[in-house]
Structures are given as structure tokens and as C-alpha cells.
Write an enzyme that holds these catalytic residues in place. Sequence first.
Site, PDB file in Angstrom:
ATOM      1  CG  HIS A   1      24.102  63.078  57.441  1.00  0.00           C
ATOM      2  ND1 HIS A   1      24.528  64.265  56.848  1.00  0.00           N
ATOM      3  CD2 HIS A   1      24.799  62.683  58.511  1.00  0.00           C
ATOM      4  CE1 HIS A   1      25.519  64.758  57.762  1.00  0.00           C
ATOM      5  NE2 HIS A   1      25.515  63.800  58.917  1.00  0.00           N
TER       6      HIS A   1
ATOM      7  CD  GLU B   1      34.618  59.921  57.175  1.00  0.00           C
ATOM      8  OE1 GLU B   1      35.099  61.020  56.986  1.00  0.00           O
ATOM      9  OE2 GLU B   1      33.472  59.985  57.958  1.00  0.00           O
TER      10      GLU B   1
END
Lengths: 328, 370
Positions: free
Chosen positions: A131, A62
Site C-alpha cells: 500500500h 480498478e
Amino acid sequence: MSERIIEFRDALREAMSQEMRRDPRVFLLGEEVAEYDGAYKVSRGMLEEFGPRRIIDTPISESGFAGLAIGAAMLGLRPIVEFMSWSFSLVAADPILNNAPKMLYMSGGQFGCPIVIRGNDGAGGQLGSTHSWCVEGMFSNVPGLKMAIPAFPDDAKGMLATAIRDDDPVFFLESERLLAMKGHVPEGDYYVPFGKAVVRRPGTDVTLVSFGRPVHFCLDAAEELAKEGISCEVIDGRTIRPLDIDTIVKSVKKTNGCVVVDQSWSFGSPGSEVAAQVHAHCFDDLDNHVMRVHSADVPSPYAANLEQEYLPNARRIAEAVRSALYVA
Amino acid sequence: MSSVTDPAPPATTGGRPLAERTSATPKQLQEWLRQMLLIREFEIRTMQAYQDKKIGGFCHIYIGQEAVAVGCTAAVQHADPIITAYRDHGHALARGMDPKYCMAEMFGRIGGCAKGKGGSMHMFDKPNNLFGGHGIVGAQTPLGTGLAFAKKYQDEVIEGGVNKHVTLCFLGDGALNQGGFYEAMNLASLFDIPVIFVVENNGYSMGTSIERGTSMSHRIIAKGEGCGLAGYEIEGMDVITVYEEMKKVADIARAESRPAMVDLRTYRFKGHSMSDPRKYRTRDEEEQWESGDPITRLRDAMIGGGLIDEEGFKDLNKAQKIAVREAITWAENSPEPDASELYTDVYVEKFGPYIGTSMPQIVTDAEGSR
């Protein structure tokens, strides 16, 4: 005229595809966006139409691919970065917070960053704490970025198209729990301007303000409260930056009550910001202080019942409304 | 290949005649000498201004490393993007930034390249394709990969041609230990992105020697090779060597559209920043490197080759001193940014307290002179 009903995820794809047909500088990159058709099938079929030079599979990296996209935006391309989850954006904190929103300022106006960063945001899928991030609390603190959170399929299309055409960096927060939601979405070019909240349900007793998925919790609560004779006006803020405080203030001056519903944590959040601004603008109009309903101030739990209790659900909203209206 | 802490080769070992050592023209050599003298003088005066409190914040001096910025910049074309870290004054001047904008930026004046909003660590020059000046160690490596990606995308996807560009992404040896750098190298390799990661290996990340902070410090290009990047080790104290070797590296990267990693061995003669007493290295080590001063080496080589004499060198140096003095005067006369500038350049769009954006003088002047 018959309505065209499509899913939220299809609306997102339609916005990206239409903008990519219009502007060759627009491209999409992220994990599994191309050959896998997107982890949540948002980009299904786009590889076929646009090819691998514009629909780009990245490794799980990322910080690297967000930084790459920001560099490309400095040179005038218009990247769309898909984070499979905004939870994963935390490993890319430096590029997305230190570079994208500050480039224009630090270069004295020389280099902007017309980038869209989008992906799933929020709890609700029993994914546990790492998450289930709602990043709006943390990231909306940063000047230089815009933040959009659609709650309905037509807004998903219109707001994403606006985001792609915007010259500033846009953090676009989608809820995985809404991707299968169906609704009417206009065909062709469709743009929803930023900074324009919308009244989703008119009412007279109290104003509910929310963003993204919790707008639906507010509508559920309003339905329930109507049975008790309480009339709620529900405002979908749509964008947190810019914040359309005018629409909120107008409503509160009418209802004399306000409950803010925000799926991020309460401490230093869009909810606290809206409450502060309403207090400042509507001090003499309020019959009670602004109430706030947030996700519980704990890490997101896994257990289904705990997670439901954790969320700013309709029951907790209804309780806050009754409290705001001094209904025992 | 000598190790980093070995002394640089002495100034007199140019050996072969100039014409055999370089394809550069006398005019080019003269220009490199001028640029290195300009950077040297600029940095000396920057240190003085910092001590006089005309410059605030962090300030990192480039003295000793001039051959790197000048030689590398000469090895690529003007349209090729350059991005670097926070020790960036040398790159800005080598790229062609008028020293007045650079000095005014550090003085916090509206005439600065970023209207005084960036400071010493954040030099941007759009007309000269310099994309910063970045303060977080290693942050510029994914960005530089993105610049190279964008150039290739423009050349190939939008224009329908072949890649014509290469990007220079400078970093210090301290950035070798940042995760983002490895992500950048991996992506550059996977996507065939023509970016050259130029490690200005001066042996120290702040006060930590490369041996103490970096594994495989004797052969750092192994890190690039692990990602499939071609690696090169280049002696960085001699501008002719830097130019000749970097030109080969750049030509290959451009033609093959592939990334590369370069270990450029150099030395900063001053501390990490203005507040660094340099207790982590010996005076003996500093003197050994100083004996290989890149300016002296080029001067001596040019005198040996009959391209300049002592008088000519003095005149050239004097001209740079005047140029820097004029830059300081210009910077001092440039006003402080108006308070309204606080709210400009935050967003392109005007809304709320934000009043849009406008180009700084460095851009409008360049457009006016076109």
C-alpha cells in the site's frame, strides 16, 4: 489583503468543483468518492452539488473503471479517476499504461485521452509494502502521459485545475501525508502551468531538487544545514513529465552542486533521470557528481522506525549534501 | 442450439423464402454481399502481401467470419460506436473504411488510417465511429463500456434527453477468460450502460479450443447472466440471421439502456495469425465449416430469391477485386512516414521533442468530402 488558508484536500476539491461547474464533460469516478465523501474526504460534498451522474461511486474494480473512463475520454468526455491509492493502480496497469498514454499515437492522432488519474502516492502511513507505492519511478518511464506531483496546497489546486483542462492524460500524484496541510490558496480560477519548476528556498552552495512530499524533507534539511553555514537552494520540480530541466540547470550552474531527492526507488527513476540530465548539461559546472537520495532499495517496511529510515528523510538528505560539498 | 464444433448448417437450408426470413431490402442484401466479398478479397490479398513481406508484425485474417462484422454493423446505426480486438480488418471495412487506408496502415505508410503507427491490429476510423482495433486480449471491453457510458452521458447529462445510442464491443472467445471483461460486464450492469458484448465465438483462442480454456463453454452467456446481462446465442455464419437477431438485441439494449452479451457462433477459416499451421484442429472439421461459407449462403439465397444471377454475382465480385487492387496500388504509392512522425501524436501539447498532433488523411479526406 487577508490570506485564505485551507487544507490541501480542500484545494484539490476546489479545483475539481470549479472545473466541473465550468465544463459538463468533467466527472469524477472512483471507490467511495460519492456517498462516503471520499476515503480521504477529498470529494466531500461533491455528490450533493453535482449528483450521482457526475460523482460516481464504483465498485472495487480498478481495471474496469479506469478502462471505462479511458473509453469515455476517447469520446471527448473529461473523466477524473480517483484511485484510493496509486498502489491499487497496479491491477489497472493495462488500461492506464497501454491505453491512455498510447491512444493518440496508435490512432495516428484520431483519439486522444484527456483524463486525470489521481490519488495517494507514497509511503509514510505504516501501510506496509503493497500500500506504499511510489509509482513515479515505474510510470514516468512511459511516454504519452504527464505526471504532476504537488507539494503545497496552492499547487494542489492550480495543478489539478491545469490537469483537468489538459488534453493529454495526466497522472496526478498526491500524498496522503500532506492532505491536512494548510496554506494560502487563491480563490477563483487558478492554474499552475506544467513544466515550470519553482525555487522554494534560494541558496548558494548546493541545489536540492525534489518532487512532492520530499520537497518538505529538503526544506527541513536546508533549515538544519543553514545552522552549519551551508546554503541550500531547494527546487520543487512540480511535474516530472514535462520536466523543467532549465530551472534546475540554471540553479546548478550557480551553486555548482546538486542533490536529487526522490521518494521512488533509485533504479531507473525520476531521480536517476534528473541526475543524468544535470550531468549532461552541467558537466563542467559541477564540483562533485550529482548525489541522489531515494527511498531505500527495499520493500516499504511497516515498523515506524524502519519506515522513517526507509524514506528520503532530512537526515539522509543532509548527509548527502555534506558529502556533495566534501564536508566531513 | 448446436455446439460450436458441430458443422455449420449446409448452405442449402435457407428453407423459407427470403422475404419471409428478413426485413432487409434487396439493396441492403446486395450491400451485405458486396461487403463480404470485399472483406474476403481484401484478406486474400492481405495474406499475399504478408507473404511478400509488404506487411509486418502480427496479422489476423477474418475469412470465414464475414457475416458477423457485416450483419452486426448493419444492425446498428452509424453513430453507434464500434470497438473490437485485433482481428479487425473486417470490422473496419464493414464500418465503411475505404480499403486503401486499411491496406496502407498495414504497409506502414503515412496514408494508413493511423499514419502507419498502429498496424494490422489497430484500425481506427473516427469519421466512421470505429474506436480500434486493440491488441491486448479483452482490453477493449472496459473501453467499449466507456464508449457506451460516454454516449449515454452526452445524451442524458449534457443534452438532457434520453439515451439514443448503443455500442458494439466485439471480443473473441479467448477474451472470455480475461478479468477485465468481467469487470466491464459488472460495471455495465450496475450503471445501466447500453453496450453489447459480441463474442465472436470461433471456437479457438489461438491454438486452445474453447473447451480446453473456458469453463461453461457450452453456454458462455451464463457468464453475462451472472452479471445480470441479457444473453443471446446466435448462429453467426448466416448474415441474414445475424442481422435479424442482432437488430432485436440492439433495439432492446438501446431502448432499455441495458447491456447484453451475445454468443455468435462462427469459425475462422484460416489460422489464428499468419504463422499458425492449425495442427490443433482437423481438416475434416474445417471442411464442415467451410461448407457453410457465409458468402455462398447469401449468394445462394439471393439467387433463389431472384435478387441476383450468376452473372451479377461475378460482376459484383470482380468489382471488389478491382477495388482491392486499387487499394493496394494506393497503399504502395503512399510514402513511408517521415522520420519526424516519430515525435508526432505522442502528446496533443507541443513540448520538448514532441511536435503536437494532426489528423491522418482518413479524417481530412472525410472532412473535405463533407
